[in-house]
Structures are given as C-alpha cells and as structure tokens.
Design a protein around this motif. Structure first.
Motif, PDB file in Angstrom:
ATOM      1  N   THR A 137      -5.541   1.025   2.618  1.00 49.27           N
ATOM      2  CA  THR A 137      -5.098  -0.359   2.485  1.00 49.27           C
ATOM      3  C   THR A 137      -5.439  -0.974   1.141  1.00 49.27           C
ATOM      4  O   THR A 137      -4.648  -1.668   0.552  1.00 49.27           O
ATOM      5  N   TRP A 138      -6.651  -0.687   0.632  1.00 52.87           N
ATOM      6  CA  TRP A 138      -7.059  -1.398  -0.582  1.00 52.87           C
ATOM      7  C   TRP A 138      -7.268  -0.507  -1.796  1.00 52.87           C
ATOM      8  O   TRP A 138      -7.274  -0.992  -2.899  1.00 52.87           O
ATOM      9  N   LYS A 148      -2.116  -6.682   5.322  1.00 52.84           N
ATOM     10  CA  LYS A 148      -2.947  -7.335   4.301  1.00 52.84           C
ATOM     11  C   LYS A 148      -2.826  -8.859   4.382  1.00 52.84           C
ATOM     12  O   LYS A 148      -3.826  -9.576   4.265  1.00 52.84           O
TER      13      LYS A 148
END
Length: 556
Positions: free
Chosen positions: A33-34, A525
């Motif tokens: 995700t990041w 997100k």
C-alpha cells in the motif's frame, strides 16, 4: 535512445497503472500500500524477432517492411503474369520500373527534393490524361508507382488521395486487365501501412479473387496476395479469418514445395505471431518449432538463423509459462548467434535479446545471471557508442533496476545519477523523457531513507509531466502515487495527502472507468486517511464504494 524493455519498473504504482502507460517505460504495480519499491510485472508481452526468409517477405513483415520490399510485394506473381502481356504493356511496365528505380536511387543519395520533383511531374502528366477522360489501367498503374514513390521518399501526405484516385479507376475496370492484380496488391500494402485496414482488406480480396480465377485455388502465385490478405484481416480485428488464410498459405506451399521448404518460414512466422497476439500460446508453439526445424535441416544446427528461430520459440514458451525452458532456449540461441558471427555484437536486435533473457532470468530467481547480461549490454554499448551516448540511459536504468531488486540501492543510486547526467546533456533537464529515470531515482532515494531528497525529485517529475501530458494524465497519476508514498513517510499533512489521492482517483476513473479493479488500492488509501481525519460521513461513502467494488471484481 536504443529501444528496449526496461528490465524493472521505475516506481510503485496503484494496481495496473503500468500496463496502461507506454511499454517502453516498463512501469509496473505492487501490492504494497505505501512502499515505493522496484519490481517487475509478472505478465510478459511476447516479443518476436523477424526471421530471414527468401520469399514473400514484403507483405507479411509489418514491423520491418521498407519501401524496397513493398515495391517487390508482387514478386513471383506479377513477373510470371506480366510475361503473358503484349509487347506494348511490357514496355510500359519497364518504364514504370525505371521510374521507381530512379526515385529510389535519388533517395539513396539524399536527393529527396529531386525525387519529389520527378513524382510531381509525373503526377501532373497523368492527371492531365485523367482529366481528358483516360481512366484505364495505365493511369492507375502510374498513380500506383507515384504513391509508392512518395512512400519511398517518406512523404505520406499525398498517398491517401492518390490511393483514392486509383480505387476510383480500378473499381470500373474488368478483372482481366493486365497489371490489375499488381496494382491492387500495392494499394492494399499502402493502405495497410497507413492504418486503413478496411480499404487494405478490400484491395487484397480482389487481388486474390483475380488470381484464383486465373490460376486456380492452390497455385503458389496466390501466396503473396494471401499473406497481404491475412495481414489485413489480422489488423482489422478478424483474427480467426487471418489464421485461416495463413493456414491456407502454408498448405499451398507444402503441396508445391514440400513440408520442409524454407518458403514456409514467413507464413509460419506470421501465423505464430498472430496466435501469440490472440493469447493462443499453446498453438503458437507449433509454427515456431517448425521454423526451427526447417532452419536446422537447411543450414545446420550452428547457423545464426537457427538462433533467431530459437528466440521466437523461447518467447512462445515463456508466454505459455514455461520460463525455465525459455531460458535454456534463449541461452542456446545467443551462443549460436555469437559463435556463428550472424550479427555484429552491438546489433540492436541482439541487444534486445540479451535484455529479454536478463529479464527472464530475474523472473525465475536467477538475478545474478541476469545482472551479468545487463552489465555486458552496458559495456558493449559503451565500447561501440561511447559512455556519454544517450543509448546508455536505457542500460543504466535496467542495471539500476536489477540492483534495486537485490536491495543494493546504493549502486542503483549511482547508476541512476549517471543516467540522469547523460539524459540532461542529451534532452535537457525539463524534457518529459527524463522523468522516467528521475522517478526511478526518487524511488531509490526513498529506499535509502532520504525522503526529503526523494520528495523534491518526485515534485519535479510531477511538474514536468503536468506540463507535458496534462494534469489528469496517467503519467501524472503515477507521479502523484509515488509522491504520496514519499510524503506519508515524511509525515506530511494528512489533508494534503488525501487531496493528492483524490486526484489519483479522478485520473483512474477517467482512464479505467469507475468500476475498474485499479481503483481498489486508491480507495483503501482514501478510506485510511478519512478515518485518520475523522471525516465519518465521507469515510462511509468511500468505504461503501470500496465494498461494492470488491464484490463486483471478485465475481469477475
């Protein structure tokens, strides 16, 4: 810059961003995700190499066809057919050939302007004849040569109008007219080059029909127009019909010249290429295997053509998922090509083969071997083109991506700095092409925990791409995604990061649609930040949309 596949992508994107961008940039997504890390998309696009053949090349080799080949698109057909024409028509034919030869000679020595003057003069003459009421095969044949001449010069603007004039004439001519099959095949080839595939299809269909009536359904004179027809079908989206025509062509040649004739190579290659394009890798393996066997029998197992055939077969196996078998074939192919001196060591096709093999070696977990090949590419390029040549940039990016994959970010940073220095000297610091290694550089800096530097680089990429591609373009969405990842690490204002993510979502919706799977990670997100900012009403709306999207994509 040398065109080649970037071994590994430049940055983390939301799912499947990369597949929508230009393939030369080699950008691919990651599930994380990041994080911003380099990795490779698991889906490899098949890559084929043009295999040398003696006959019928001009109408089937779309990737490398030159006008020299196009003018001979009817070799084997018109030469035989024209021998039956009267002396007057044969003399006219010779004049047409002389005209085209003169145009080619002028182009070869750099006298394009003189060639254009010659073509214009002939056009004025034939246009006067047409305006006076003469609209026969001679006028259409001369217009055909003029159109081919303009394509040889590289000026395509007049060609569509010339083709339109030809079609208006030949539509009213009987199929028995001499030279008509040749004109139609040239016209079909030119329409295909211009991307006017429906027109190309009609021209090739009539050419085939004329020859079938004259010579029968299984005469080898049909091979060239059938290849043109099959190509037109394939380009027009009628793959099944194209496959049938290629198979018919193969059958005709087998009956006439045997099942191991080298003349089978081009239709087999075209058939295999189309089958791969249609996702039929299992079926594609057979024609490529036949090509390999034909070359082995004709030239021996150590001939360079055998190596070329092995590479195409390796791609088919790779597309099937047989990665280890593809690696073995690639390695054997490169060894044969090298030992036979079939190509210069710095040949761009050979270079791309090394890169493909290196990519494949990384994919199967043999990164060290792959990296050695990439280093070999870099050294060869440096030796033959110079260490500051713009073509070095691709190899530096490939090698940097390989080092990133092995977590050697220090070496990756050094290589990318060198790449950026070369590109700045070549295209300047504000050209959009520099943003691709620049984004790689931002990713690498973030892996080294140098987030402030990474942010500045990512911001510059964003600014250049917004100006070059527009604020709602896919390249901008990619840059925004990278910037978000970096700013999260820096602890930037949550509201600002949320704003960037909403921009990403808008771009994805525009490009992929509001129900596309690509939106899922972006929505995750956004929900995360809405939760942090305690924006409950908005969070509920996005969370519900995320749940519905997950449900819909899981059904698919």
């Amino acid at each position: 810059m040398v065109s080649s596949i970037i071994l590994l992508p430049s940055t983390t994107l939301l799912t499947n961003w990369a597949n929508q961008l230009s393939s030369q940039f080699g950008l691919s997504p990651r599930d994380s995700t990041w994080q911003c890390v380099c990795f490779r998309d698991q889906k490899r696009k098949p890559k084929l190499y043009i295999i040398p053949a003696r006959h019928f090349l001009s109408t089937s080799s779309s990737d490398t066809a030159s006008m020299k080949l196009k003018i001979h698109a009817t070799s084997g057909v018109s030469q035989v057919q024209r021998s039956t024409h009267g002396n007057g028509m044969k003399e006219f034919e010779m004049e047409l050939q002389e005209l085209f030869n003169e145009v080619k000679a002028m182009v070869k020595i750099g006298k394009e302007r003189d060639a254009m003057d010659l073509l214009r003069a002939n056009y004025v003459a034939v246009k006067e004849e047409i305006d006076s009421g003469l609209k026969g095969i001679q006028q259409s044949a001369l217009l055909d040569i003029i159109a081919l001449g303009y394509m040889a010069v590289g000026d395509l603007k007049p060609v569509p109008a010339l083709l339109d004039m030809i079609i208006k004439i030949v539509d009213k001519l009987n199929d028995s007219e001499p030279l008509l099959d040749s004109v139609l095949m040239h016209v079909g080839s030119m329409y295909s080059t211009l991307g006017m595939f429906e027109n190309a299809l009609l021209a090739h269909q009539r050419a085939v029909s004329i020859l079938e009536i004259t010579y029968g359904d299984d005469n080898t004179l049909l091979v060239t127009p059938l290849l043109g027809l099959a190509k037109s079908y394939g380009s027009y989206g009628k793959a099944n019909k194209a496959i049938s025509v290629y198979e018919r062509t193969v059958t005709i040649l087998e009956r006439s010249r045997g099942s191991e004739s080298e003349d089978l190579v081009v239709p087999l290659f075209s058939l295999g290429k189309l089958l791969l394009k249609e996702g039929k890798a299992d079926e594609a393996e057979a024609p490529f295997t036949r090509i390999l066997n034909i070359y082995k029998k004709t030239y021996g197992e150590k001939d360079g053509r055998v190596g070329m055939a092995m590479c195409s077969l390796a791609n088919a196996k790779c597309t099937k998922g047989e990665a280890d078998g593809a690696v073995d074939l690639y390695k054997s192919a490169l060894r044969i090509i090298k030992e036979s001196n079939y190509m210069d060591i710095d040949n761009s096709i050979l270079e791309n083969m090394r890169i493909d093999l290196a990519e494949l070696l990384h994919f199967v977990g043999r990164g060290n071997e792959g990296r050695e090949l990439l280093e070999e590419c870099l050294l060869i390029n440096e030796k033959y083109r110079g260490k500051n040549n713009p073509s070095m940039a691709t190899h530096l990016m490939n090698l940097a991506a390989s080092y990133s994959r092995s977590n050697n970010y220090v070496e990756a940073e050094r290589l990318l700095r060198t790449c950026l220095e070369i590109m700045e000297k070549s295209v300047g610091s504000e050209d959009q092409s520099i943003t691709f290694p620049m984004l790689n550089f931002a990713v690498t800096l973030s892996q080294l925990n140098r987030y402030n530097e990474a942010e500045q680089v990512a911001l510059k990429v964003l600014r250049i791409r917004e100006k070059a591609f527009g604020k709602e373009s896919l390249p901008v969405g990619e840059a925004l995604d990278c910037l978000v990842s970096i700013q999260v690490r820096l602890g930037r204002d949550d509201g600002e990061v949320l704003g960037l993510l909403k921009r990403v979502l808008v771009i994805q919706e525009k490009e992929f649609g509001s129900s596309a799977e690509e939106l899922i990670i972006t929505l995750q997100k956004i929900v995360h930040f809405l939760e942090k900012l305690e924006m409950k009403d908005e969070k509920f709306k996005f969370r519900r949309r995320l749940a519905l999207l997950r449900r819909d994509t899981s059904r698919v």
